[in-house]
Design a protein around this motif. Sequence first.
Motif, PDB file in Angstrom:
ATOM      1  N   ALA A  64       0.831  -1.205   0.000  1.00 27.33           N
ATOM      2  CA  ALA A  64       0.000   0.000   0.000  1.00 27.33           C
ATOM      3  C   ALA A  64       0.868   1.260   0.000  1.00 27.33           C
ATOM      4  O   ALA A  64       0.503   2.270  -0.612  1.00 27.33           O
ATOM      5  N   VAL A  65       2.025   1.188   0.663  1.00 26.81           N
ATOM      6  CA  VAL A  65       2.942   2.337   0.659  1.00 26.81           C
ATOM      7  C   VAL A  65       3.430   2.609  -0.753  1.00 26.81           C
ATOM      8  O   VAL A  65       3.482   3.768  -1.203  1.00 26.81           O
ATOM      9  N   GLU A  66       3.786   1.563  -1.475  1.00 24.66           N
ATOM     10  CA  GLU A  66       4.253   1.743  -2.852  1.00 24.66           C
ATOM     11  C   GLU A  66       3.162   2.330  -3.731  1.00 24.66           C
ATOM     12  O   GLU A  66       3.426   3.186  -4.584  1.00 24.66           O
ATOM     13  N   LEU A  67       1.919   1.880  -3.528  1.00 16.71           N
ATOM     14  CA  LEU A  67       0.806   2.423  -4.307  1.00 16.71           C
ATOM     15  C   LEU A  67       0.602   3.906  -4.002  1.00 16.71           C
ATOM     16  O   LEU A  67       0.429   4.730  -4.913  1.00 16.71           O
ATOM     17  N   ALA A  68       0.614   4.258  -2.720  1.00 17.32           N
ATOM     18  CA  ALA A  68       0.421   5.658  -2.327  1.00 17.32           C
ATOM     19  C   ALA A  68       1.562   6.529  -2.817  1.00 17.32           C
ATOM     20  O   ALA A  68       1.347   7.651  -3.296  1.00 17.32           O
ATOM     21  N   ARG A  69       2.782   5.999  -2.743  1.00 18.06           N
ATOM     22  CA  ARG A  69       3.931   6.778  -3.194  1.00 18.06           C
ATOM     23  C   ARG A  69       3.868   6.994  -4.702  1.00 18.06           C
ATOM     24  O   ARG A  69       4.211   8.080  -5.201  1.00 18.06           O
ATOM     25  N   ALA A  70       3.423   5.979  -5.436  1.00 21.83           N
ATOM     26  CA  ALA A  70       3.295   6.127  -6.885  1.00 21.83           C
ATOM     27  C   ALA A  70       2.233   7.163  -7.224  1.00 21.83           C
ATOM     28  O   ALA A  70       2.402   7.968  -8.158  1.00 21.83           O
ATOM     29  N   ALA A  71       1.130   7.163  -6.473  1.00 19.70           N
ATOM     30  CA  ALA A  71       0.066   8.149  -6.715  1.00 19.70           C
ATOM     31  C   ALA A  71       0.564   9.559  -6.434  1.00 19.70           C
ATOM     32  O   ALA A  71       0.305  10.493  -7.196  1.00 19.70           O
ATOM     33  N   MET A  72       1.283   9.722  -5.330  1.00 18.95           N
ATOM     34  CA  MET A  72       1.836  11.037  -5.001  1.00 18.95           C
ATOM     35  C   MET A  72       2.848  11.483  -6.037  1.00 18.95           C
ATOM     36  O   MET A  72       2.961  12.677  -6.359  1.00 18.95           O
ATOM     37  N   GLY A  73       3.586  10.523  -6.595  1.00 15.01           N
ATOM     38  CA  GLY A  73       4.642  10.857  -7.544  1.00 15.01           C
ATOM     39  C   GLY A  73       4.146  11.391  -8.862  1.00 15.01           C
ATOM     40  O   GLY A  73       4.912  11.972  -9.637  1.00 15.01           O
ATOM     41  N   VAL A  74       2.873  11.210  -9.159  1.00 22.71           N
ATOM     42  CA  VAL A  74       2.309  11.730 -10.403  1.00 22.71           C
ATOM     43  C   VAL A  74       2.235  13.255 -10.378  1.00 22.71           C
ATOM     44  O   VAL A  74       2.278  13.913 -11.429  1.00 22.71           O
ATOM     45  N   LEU A  90       2.256  19.033   0.312  1.00 19.88           N
ATOM     46  CA  LEU A  90       2.075  17.736   0.955  1.00 19.88           C
ATOM     47  C   LEU A  90       0.592  17.376   1.078  1.00 19.88           C
ATOM     48  O   LEU A  90       0.220  16.215   0.918  1.00 19.88           O
ATOM     49  N   THR A  91      -0.256  18.364   1.357  1.00 21.66           N
ATOM     50  CA  THR A  91      -1.685  18.063   1.465  1.00 21.66           C
ATOM     51  C   THR A  91      -2.276  17.654   0.120  1.00 21.66           C
ATOM     52  O   THR A  91      -3.212  16.848   0.069  1.00 21.66           O
ATOM     53  N   ASP A  92      -1.743  18.192  -0.985  1.00 19.86           N
ATOM     54  CA  ASP A  92      -2.181  17.739  -2.308  1.00 19.86           C
ATOM     55  C   ASP A  92      -1.856  16.257  -2.481  1.00 19.86           C
ATOM     56  O   ASP A  92      -2.678  15.482  -2.990  1.00 19.86           O
ATOM     57  N   ARG A  93      -0.684  15.872  -2.035  1.00 20.37           N
ATOM     58  CA  ARG A  93      -0.265  14.476  -2.166  1.00 20.37           C
ATOM     59  C   ARG A  93      -1.115  13.572  -1.273  1.00 20.37           C
ATOM     60  O   ARG A  93      -1.458  12.443  -1.657  1.00 20.37           O
ATOM     61  N   LEU A  94      -1.470  14.056  -0.106  1.00 20.67           N
ATOM     62  CA  LEU A  94      -2.330  13.270   0.775  1.00 20.67           C
ATOM     63  C   LEU A  94      -3.695  13.034   0.141  1.00 20.67           C
ATOM     64  O   LEU A  94      -4.230  11.920   0.185  1.00 20.67           O
ATOM     65  N   ARG A  95      -4.279  14.071  -0.458  1.00 18.24           N
ATOM     66  CA  ARG A  95      -5.608  13.925  -1.063  1.00 18.24           C
ATOM     67  C   ARG A  95      -5.607  12.888  -2.182  1.00 18.24           C
ATOM     68  O   ARG A  95      -6.513  12.048  -2.285  1.00 18.24           O
ATOM     69  N   VAL A  96      -4.581  12.952  -3.028  1.00 12.57           N
ATOM     70  CA  VAL A  96      -4.499  12.008  -4.141  1.00 12.57           C
ATOM     71  C   VAL A  96      -4.309  10.586  -3.622  1.00 12.57           C
ATOM     72  O   VAL A  96      -4.960   9.638  -4.080  1.00 12.57           O
ATOM     73  N   ALA A  97      -3.438  10.421  -2.648  1.00 11.73           N
ATOM     74  CA  ALA A  97      -3.157   9.092  -2.116  1.00 11.73           C
ATOM     75  C   ALA A  97      -4.375   8.488  -1.427  1.00 11.73           C
ATOM     76  O   ALA A  97      -4.644   7.290  -1.562  1.00 11.73           O
ATOM     77  N   VAL A  98      -5.137   9.302  -0.711  1.00 15.29           N
ATOM     78  CA  VAL A  98      -6.342   8.792  -0.042  1.00 15.29           C
ATOM     79  C   VAL A  98      -7.325   8.254  -1.072  1.00 15.29           C
ATOM     80  O   VAL A  98      -7.909   7.176  -0.904  1.00 15.29           O
ATOM     81  N   ALA A  99      -7.513   8.993  -2.164  1.00 17.65           N
ATOM     82  CA  ALA A  99      -8.447   8.550  -3.200  1.00 17.65           C
ATOM     83  C   ALA A  99      -7.993   7.237  -3.826  1.00 17.65           C
ATOM     84  O   ALA A  99      -8.801   6.313  -4.042  1.00 17.65           O
ATOM     85  N   VAL A 100      -6.708   7.116  -4.118  1.00 18.72           N
ATOM     86  CA  VAL A 100      -6.191   5.902  -4.752  1.00 18.72           C
ATOM     87  C   VAL A 100      -6.258   4.715  -3.793  1.00 18.72           C
ATOM     88  O   VAL A 100      -6.654   3.608  -4.181  1.00 18.72           O
ATOM     89  N   LEU A 101      -5.877   4.927  -2.539  1.00 18.38           N
ATOM     90  CA  LEU A 101      -5.932   3.841  -1.563  1.00 18.38           C
ATOM     91  C   LEU A 101      -7.368   3.373  -1.344  1.00 18.38           C
ATOM     92  O   LEU A 101      -7.625   2.178  -1.159  1.00 18.38           O
ATOM     93  N   GLY A 102      -8.302   4.313  -1.383  1.00 18.60           N
ATOM     94  CA  GLY A 102      -9.704   3.935  -1.242  1.00 18.60           C
ATOM     95  C   GLY A 102     -10.171   3.082  -2.407  1.00 18.60           C
ATOM     96  O   GLY A 102     -10.845   2.058  -2.217  1.00 18.60           O
ATOM     97  N   GLY A 147      -0.942   5.160   8.778  1.00 25.36           N
ATOM     98  CA  GLY A 147       0.411   4.612   8.741  1.00 25.36           C
ATOM     99  C   GLY A 147       1.007   4.633   7.345  1.00 25.36           C
ATOM    100  O   GLY A 147       2.187   4.983   7.159  1.00 25.36           O
ATOM    101  N   VAL A 148       0.207   4.293   6.354  1.00 25.58           N
ATOM    102  CA  VAL A 148       0.681   4.266   4.967  1.00 25.58           C
ATOM    103  C   VAL A 148       0.960   5.673   4.454  1.00 25.58           C
ATOM    104  O   VAL A 148       1.986   5.919   3.796  1.00 25.58           O
ATOM    105  N   LEU A 149       0.084   6.613   4.747  1.00 24.99           N
ATOM    106  CA  LEU A 149       0.279   7.986   4.268  1.00 24.99           C
ATOM    107  C   LEU A 149       1.578   8.585   4.800  1.00 24.99           C
ATOM    108  O   LEU A 149       2.321   9.244   4.062  1.00 24.99           O
ATOM    109  N   VAL A 150       1.838   8.374   6.085  1.00 24.78           N
ATOM    110  CA  VAL A 150       3.075   8.912   6.669  1.00 24.78           C
ATOM    111  C   VAL A 150       4.291   8.293   5.992  1.00 24.78           C
ATOM    112  O   VAL A 150       5.257   8.986   5.638  1.00 24.78           O
ATOM    113  N   ALA A 151       4.265   6.977   5.782  1.00 21.47           N
ATOM    114  CA  ALA A 151       5.404   6.310   5.159  1.00 21.47           C
ATOM    115  C   ALA A 151       5.599   6.729   3.714  1.00 21.47           C
ATOM    116  O   ALA A 151       6.733   6.753   3.206  1.00 21.47           O
TER     117      ALA A 151
END
Length: 388
Positions: free
Chosen positions: A122-132, A139-151, A174-178
């Motif tokens: 899940a960390v790799e998925l969230a990091r890939a989403a943020m990396g786009v 950082l809050t932009d990255r959190l919003r994108v990652a939450v949507a993808v993880l959901g 835990g995943v978002l912080v990592a």
Amino acid sequence: MSQQTDENYLTTAQVARRLRVKPETIYAYVSRGLLTSVRARGRRGSLFAAAEVERLASKSVEHSGVVEQIESELTLIRDDNLYYRGHPVKDLATSLPLESVAHLLWTGELTERERFPVAGDAVELARAAMGVLPESARLTDRLRVAVAVLGAADPMRFDLTPLSVTTAVEKLIGVLVAALPGPVPALNPQQSLGSRLWPKFSSHRARPDVLESALILLADHGLAVSTVAARVAASARANLYAVVSAGLGALDGQYHGAAPTLAYEFLKRAQRDPLQALSDQLRSGEPVPGFGHRIYRERDPRAEVLLGMLGDHPVVETIQVLAARMPSFPNSDLAVAAMMHAYDFRADAGDALFALARMVGWTAHALEEYAAPALRFRALGIYTGPTD
């Protein structure tokens, strides 16, 4: 219907005058279940029970809408003190890890809890989403994108039972912080969340205790605008990720989540010359960031705890110089800004810290909404456009 009974009923025109609205609005009230219309024998038009009309009149200011009163067992603000389920937050923030306080808000139980888990895939998925996102993204932009993808990747997101929700949010935080940009240390399940989050914000000598205390102090604050947004989403039975996304959307407003950044920028100028920075701010006609509060009268207990943990750092002296010339008191936004300057946090860390902390509170409010009747929030719209 007898004449005597008629005296207890009002016509549409009479109701409109009593509620100070147009007759068309009365029909909208009926369609939404706020009023009940009846037909009288031998009479055209609808009648409305006077007692019901009076109850509706008493519920709203100037009768323009019905205000939903939200009962909650979570947060109490009284006499300039803050409590989570009856426990003083200043004590919780200086003696317990975030996980224990989170479960207090979620379940009402104050016990020792395991650290929030970190799932590598899940960390790799969230990091890939943020990396786009572009480098300029906050950082809050990255959190919003990652939450949507993880959901979208969680097939069990529609399970709204309490255990499923709390399990999901533990993993989510835990995943978002990592996944946030920054050093990628080896995953240690025993490491505190503050220790995991610190290198994402700063390369300064770590003070994870201060960061963890800040997360607890900011976890909930009653019915703030982002929390109301989260509760409305939960009332529609939106899943946890959607609830968090709703909160993050409201948090992005300039009058809410941006407050720590505004305080950070002001404090940056004030450290160079406190009086000049204050003079320039007052001259602008804009409020001085980081001072005063709509709810607290004489002090913000969250700011007192956090500033106290900074000790005699020069940034605290700067705040004291400013406070001596202000009619109000430092609030939590200024305290977070002081922590950011004291430990060389990146400039957008304050908003991200606020967002991560509030995920705990939004989840607690969502759990209350899931246990309440669904769809209980419906604003009363008053049509003001053209009519035939």
